[in-house]
Design a protein around this motif. Structure first.
Motif, PDB file in Angstrom:
ATOM      1  N   ALA A  20       0.816  -1.214   0.000  1.00 57.97           N
ATOM      2  CA  ALA A  20       0.000   0.000   0.000  1.00 57.97           C
ATOM      3  C   ALA A  20       0.851   1.266   0.000  1.00 57.97           C
ATOM      4  O   ALA A  20       0.435   2.302  -0.539  1.00 57.97           O
ATOM      5  CB  ALA A  20      -0.937   0.000   1.205  1.00 57.97           C
ATOM      6  N   ARG A  21       2.054   1.192   0.575  1.00 59.09           N
ATOM      7  CA  ARG A  21       2.908   2.382   0.676  1.00 59.09           C
ATOM      8  C   ARG A  21       3.557   2.773  -0.648  1.00 59.09           C
ATOM      9  O   ARG A  21       3.994   3.902  -0.801  1.00 59.09           O
ATOM     10  CB  ARG A  21       4.005   2.154   1.721  1.00 59.09           C
ATOM     11  CG  ARG A  21       3.527   2.289   3.158  1.00 59.09           C
ATOM     12  CD  ARG A  21       4.705   2.512   4.109  1.00 59.09           C
ATOM     13  NE  ARG A  21       5.598   1.358   4.158  1.00 59.09           N
ATOM     14  CZ  ARG A  21       5.515   0.395   5.074  1.00 59.09           C
ATOM     15  NH1 ARG A  21       4.548   0.432   5.995  1.00 59.09           N
ATOM     16  NH2 ARG A  21       6.370  -0.594   5.082  1.00 59.09           N
ATOM     17  N   ARG A  22       3.641   1.827  -1.588  1.00 57.50           N
ATOM     18  CA  ARG A  22       4.348   2.114  -2.846  1.00 57.50           C
ATOM     19  C   ARG A  22       3.431   1.839  -4.031  1.00 57.50           C
ATOM     20  O   ARG A  22       3.010   0.694  -4.247  1.00 57.50           O
ATOM     21  CB  ARG A  22       5.636   1.299  -2.926  1.00 57.50           C
ATOM     22  CG  ARG A  22       6.640   1.794  -1.886  1.00 57.50           C
ATOM     23  CD  ARG A  22       7.865   0.945  -1.752  1.00 57.50           C
ATOM     24  NE  ARG A  22       8.681   0.855  -2.946  1.00 57.50           N
ATOM     25  CZ  ARG A  22       9.939   0.380  -2.936  1.00 57.50           C
ATOM     26  NH1 ARG A  22      10.492  -0.016  -1.786  1.00 57.50           N
ATOM     27  NH2 ARG A  22      10.624   0.290  -4.043  1.00 57.50           N
ATOM     28  N   PRO A  23       3.137   2.847  -4.827  1.00 59.56           N
ATOM     29  CA  PRO A  23       2.162   2.700  -5.927  1.00 59.56           C
ATOM     30  C   PRO A  23       2.519   1.637  -6.947  1.00 59.56           C
ATOM     31  O   PRO A  23       1.634   1.090  -7.604  1.00 59.56           O
ATOM     32  CB  PRO A  23       2.139   4.092  -6.555  1.00 59.56           C
ATOM     33  CG  PRO A  23       2.590   5.016  -5.474  1.00 59.56           C
ATOM     34  CD  PRO A  23       3.588   4.242  -4.675  1.00 59.56           C
ATOM     35  N   ARG A  24       3.802   1.327  -7.099  1.00 59.77           N
ATOM     36  CA  ARG A  24       4.216   0.351  -8.107  1.00 59.77           C
ATOM     37  C   ARG A  24       4.593  -0.995  -7.492  1.00 59.77           C
ATOM     38  O   ARG A  24       5.167  -1.844  -8.166  1.00 59.77           O
ATOM     39  CB  ARG A  24       5.382   0.902  -8.930  1.00 59.77           C
ATOM     40  CG  ARG A  24       4.989   2.041  -9.860  1.00 59.77           C
ATOM     41  CD  ARG A  24       6.213   2.624 -10.560  1.00 59.77           C
ATOM     42  NE  ARG A  24       6.991   1.585 -11.231  1.00 59.77           N
ATOM     43  CZ  ARG A  24       8.292   1.690 -11.508  1.00 59.77           C
ATOM     44  NH1 ARG A  24       8.963   2.776 -11.158  1.00 59.77           N
ATOM     45  NH2 ARG A  24       8.927   0.713 -12.139  1.00 59.77           N
ATOM     46  N   ALA A  25       4.253  -1.208  -6.239  1.00 62.22           N
ATOM     47  CA  ALA A  25       4.537  -2.485  -5.588  1.00 62.22           C
ATOM     48  C   ALA A  25       3.506  -3.523  -5.999  1.00 62.22           C
ATOM     49  O   ALA A  25       2.387  -3.201  -6.404  1.00 62.22           O
ATOM     50  CB  ALA A  25       4.538  -2.316  -4.074  1.00 62.22           C
ATOM     51  N   ALA A  26       3.884  -4.802  -5.889  1.00 60.29           N
ATOM     52  CA  ALA A  26       2.981  -5.898  -6.249  1.00 60.29           C
ATOM     53  C   ALA A  26       3.242  -7.087  -5.343  1.00 60.29           C
ATOM     54  O   ALA A  26       4.355  -7.278  -4.833  1.00 60.29           O
ATOM     55  CB  ALA A  26       3.186  -6.299  -7.707  1.00 60.29           C
ATOM     56  N   PHE A  27       2.206  -7.893  -5.137  1.00 61.57           N
ATOM     57  CA  PHE A  27       2.351  -9.153  -4.421  1.00 61.57           C
ATOM     58  C   PHE A  27       2.910 -10.211  -5.365  1.00 61.57           C
ATOM     59  O   PHE A  27       2.595 -10.237  -6.561  1.00 61.57           O
ATOM     60  CB  PHE A  27       1.004  -9.624  -3.885  1.00 61.57           C
ATOM     61  CG  PHE A  27       0.371  -8.692  -2.887  1.00 61.57           C
ATOM     62  CD1 PHE A  27       0.941  -8.520  -1.634  1.00 61.57           C
ATOM     63  CD2 PHE A  27      -0.785  -7.993  -3.198  1.00 61.57           C
ATOM     64  CE1 PHE A  27       0.363  -7.667  -0.705  1.00 61.57           C
ATOM     65  CE2 PHE A  27      -1.372  -7.143  -2.282  1.00 61.57           C
ATOM     66  CZ  PHE A  27      -0.801  -6.970  -1.029  1.00 61.57           C
ATOM     67  N   ILE A  42       6.395  -5.646 -19.698  1.00 59.10           N
ATOM     68  CA  ILE A  42       5.019  -5.153 -19.620  1.00 59.10           C
ATOM     69  C   ILE A  42       4.687  -4.733 -18.194  1.00 59.10           C
ATOM     70  O   ILE A  42       4.055  -3.701 -17.964  1.00 59.10           O
ATOM     71  CB  ILE A  42       4.047  -6.236 -20.114  1.00 59.10           C
ATOM     72  CG1 ILE A  42       4.293  -6.519 -21.600  1.00 59.10           C
ATOM     73  CG2 ILE A  42       2.593  -5.825 -19.878  1.00 59.10           C
ATOM     74  CD1 ILE A  42       3.597  -7.765 -22.095  1.00 59.10           C
ATOM     75  N   ALA A  43       5.095  -5.543 -17.220  1.00 57.88           N
ATOM     76  CA  ALA A  43       4.917  -5.204 -15.805  1.00 57.88           C
ATOM     77  C   ALA A  43       6.245  -4.680 -15.266  1.00 57.88           C
ATOM     78  O   ALA A  43       7.303  -5.286 -15.496  1.00 57.88           O
ATOM     79  CB  ALA A  43       4.469  -6.426 -15.014  1.00 57.88           C
ATOM     80  N   ARG A  44       6.196  -3.561 -14.539  1.00 61.93           N
ATOM     81  CA  ARG A  44       7.420  -2.944 -14.025  1.00 61.93           C
ATOM     82  C   ARG A  44       7.280  -2.585 -12.531  1.00 61.93           C
ATOM     83  O   ARG A  44       7.401  -1.420 -12.160  1.00 61.93           O
ATOM     84  CB  ARG A  44       7.765  -1.696 -14.832  1.00 61.93           C
ATOM     85  CG  ARG A  44       8.053  -1.971 -16.307  1.00 61.93           C
ATOM     86  CD  ARG A  44       8.393  -0.680 -17.033  1.00 61.93           C
ATOM     87  NE  ARG A  44       8.720  -0.913 -18.416  1.00 61.93           N
ATOM     88  CZ  ARG A  44       7.834  -0.977 -19.403  1.00 61.93           C
ATOM     89  NH1 ARG A  44       6.536  -0.822 -19.119  1.00 61.93           N
ATOM     90  NH2 ARG A  44       8.214  -1.187 -20.645  1.00 61.93           N
ATOM     91  N   PRO A  45       7.016  -3.566 -11.683  1.00 58.11           N
ATOM     92  CA  PRO A  45       6.930  -3.243 -10.246  1.00 58.11           C
ATOM     93  C   PRO A  45       8.295  -2.823  -9.706  1.00 58.11           C
ATOM     94  O   PRO A  45       9.335  -3.320 -10.163  1.00 58.11           O
ATOM     95  CB  PRO A  45       6.463  -4.560  -9.628  1.00 58.11           C
ATOM     96  CG  PRO A  45       6.936  -5.611 -10.581  1.00 58.11           C
ATOM     97  CD  PRO A  45       6.833  -4.999 -11.950  1.00 58.11           C
ATOM     98  N   ASP A  46       8.289  -1.902  -8.738  1.00 54.17           N
ATOM     99  CA  ASP A  46       9.558  -1.517  -8.109  1.00 54.17           C
ATOM    100  C   ASP A  46       9.752  -2.213  -6.767  1.00 54.17           C
ATOM    101  O   ASP A  46      10.792  -2.071  -6.131  1.00 54.17           O
ATOM    102  CB  ASP A  46       9.665  -0.003  -7.963  1.00 54.17           C
ATOM    103  CG  ASP A  46       8.580   0.594  -7.067  1.00 54.17           C
ATOM    104  OD1 ASP A  46       7.760  -0.182  -6.511  1.00 54.17           O
ATOM    105  OD2 ASP A  46       8.528   1.826  -6.937  1.00 54.17           O
ATOM    106  N   LEU A  47       8.721  -2.968  -6.338  1.00 52.72           N
ATOM    107  CA  LEU A  47       8.815  -3.776  -5.128  1.00 52.72           C
ATOM    108  C   LEU A  47       7.946  -5.009  -5.293  1.00 52.72           C
ATOM    109  O   LEU A  47       6.777  -4.908  -5.653  1.00 52.72           O
ATOM    110  CB  LEU A  47       8.342  -2.973  -3.906  1.00 52.72           C
ATOM    111  CG  LEU A  47       8.118  -3.775  -2.615  1.00 52.72           C
ATOM    112  CD1 LEU A  47       9.430  -4.358  -2.095  1.00 52.72           C
ATOM    113  CD2 LEU A  47       7.455  -2.908  -1.542  1.00 52.72           C
ATOM    114  N   LEU A 206     -10.294  -4.845  -7.298  1.00 47.56           N
ATOM    115  CA  LEU A 206      -9.408  -4.661  -6.157  1.00 47.56           C
ATOM    116  C   LEU A 206      -8.748  -3.289  -6.187  1.00 47.56           C
ATOM    117  O   LEU A 206      -8.368  -2.783  -7.247  1.00 47.56           O
ATOM    118  CB  LEU A 206      -8.317  -5.733  -6.139  1.00 47.56           C
ATOM    119  CG  LEU A 206      -8.720  -7.161  -5.786  1.00 47.56           C
ATOM    120  CD1 LEU A 206      -7.487  -8.033  -5.661  1.00 47.56           C
ATOM    121  CD2 LEU A 206      -9.539  -7.206  -4.508  1.00 47.56           C
ATOM    122  N   GLY A 207      -8.570  -2.707  -5.002  1.00 44.22           N
ATOM    123  CA  GLY A 207      -7.788  -1.505  -4.863  1.00 44.22           C
ATOM    124  C   GLY A 207      -6.332  -1.852  -4.627  1.00 44.22           C
ATOM    125  O   GLY A 207      -5.978  -2.985  -4.277  1.00 44.22           O
TER     126      GLY A 207
END
Length: 336
Positions: A20-27, A42-47, A206-207
């Motif tokens: 939730a703290r990082r907009p580009r984070a993913a599970f 295509i997907a570029r999560p930073d966390l 989902l949010g």
């Protein structure tokens, strides 16, 4: 591959807070879809927050008579679970049709639900795609669209949801349990995935930071008489051109109720409520099955390259219903 940070979650609340703290984070769980898209750029999560170690790996009965499936249960374990095989055979069949054994051993329940609705253009970064780059256009509309949507599509996207498992869950009225920054909530699986509208980049409701913890199956006696049929271009692992998940309740040769969902036809698993309504109180006969299929397909809007899906859905649905009711059509129910 873009650089990213990695954290292993100690508990669900901590995982939610990290993302939730990082907009580009993913599970990250099995990673069978996300990691592929990271490799393609295509997907570029930073966390990435690894939730694979959380205690959501059980299939267990509920006091209501239903079944709870942990978000981390592997697809292979879910398909083999005795509770599921006995009470919800449509789900077992869908899982076994969904992927190779190697993928089923890694993919999770939540990850299967969260895989991207996609088509070849989404995965080709050199082509316009509104899902990947909102506002860039939909290449499939004027290009290759043989496997694309015939129901619920928009001028922004005609991709179809690839999950087989989710189609079975839609027919079973499953509910998705979610933990997010604002607490817990439960979402009917039929409301979990979105139609494209003018925001095709959003696959689910989902949010950011919301984590799936479990999927609940309700007690549904008719699910013991259920089946999944998938039509694809090749017998090996392939997405469905059309699939049907169905459960029926028949008494004295009459359909008392049915649950039907379609795959390969829309941006989300398509619950066929018009077909269910048409079947209720109808004879368990081919004519009623065809009428139910036609009621559902009245809203179809196929493209030139996938118009064949309309008669294909009709044929497969009739075949599934015929198979499920073969011993009951026209035969009075025996007294207990």
């Amino acid at each position: 591959m873009n650089p990213f940070d990695y954290e292993r979650a100690a508990d669900a609340e901590g995982a939610v807070a990290l993302v939730a703290r990082r907009p580009r984070a993913a599970f990250l769980a099995g990673g069978t879809n996300l990691v592929d898209h990271m490799r393609l750029g295509i997907a570029r999560p930073d966390l990435l927050v690894d939730v694979s170690g959380l205690p959501y790996d059980r299939v267990e009965p509920l006091p209501s008579g239903g079944v709870r499936i942990g978000a981390g249960v592997r697809n292979s374990d879910l398909a083999a679970a005795p509770l599921v095989r006995r009470r919800y055979p449509v789900l077992t069949a869908a899982l076994l049709a969904g992927a190779s054994g190697q993928l089923r051993n890694l993919a999770t329940t939540a990850g299967n639900l969260m895989q991207r609705t996609r088509c070849p253009y989404f995965q080709d970064a050199t082509t316009p795609c509104n899902k990947r780059d909102p506002g860039s256009g939909c290449s499939a509309l004027g290009g290759y669209h043989r496997g694309h949507a015939i129901l619920g599509a928009s001028g922004h996207c005609v991709a179809v949801h690839p999950s087989d498992m989710a189609v079975a869950l839609a027919a079973l009225d499953a509910e998705v349990r979610v933990l997010g920054p604002g607490g817990e909530r439960t979402i009917p699986v039929t409301d979990f995935h979105r139609l494209p509208g003018d925001e095709p980049e959003r696959d689910t409701v989902l949010g950011h930071g919301e984590l799936i913890t479990a999927v609940d199956l309700p007690p549904l006696p008719m699910a013991e008489r259920s089946a999944y049929r998938k039509v694809r271009d090749r017998a090996s692992f392939a997405f469905a051109l059309v699939s049907v998940a169905a459960a029926v309740d028949v008494e004295d040769g009459t359909v008392r109720g049915a649950r039907i969902a379609l795959g390969g036809v829309a941006h989300r698993p398509w619950r066929a409520r018009r077909a269910e309504e048409a079947l209720r109180g109808a004879p368990a006969a081919d004519g009623a099955f065809r009428a139910a299929a036609d009621a559902e397909l009245a809203a179809a809007g196929p493209l030139p390259g996938n118009a064949f899906k309309v008669p294909l859905v009709r044929h497969v649905l009739v075949e599934v219903l015929r198979g499920l009711t073969a011993g009951d059509r026209g035969r009075p129910r025996e007294a207990p």
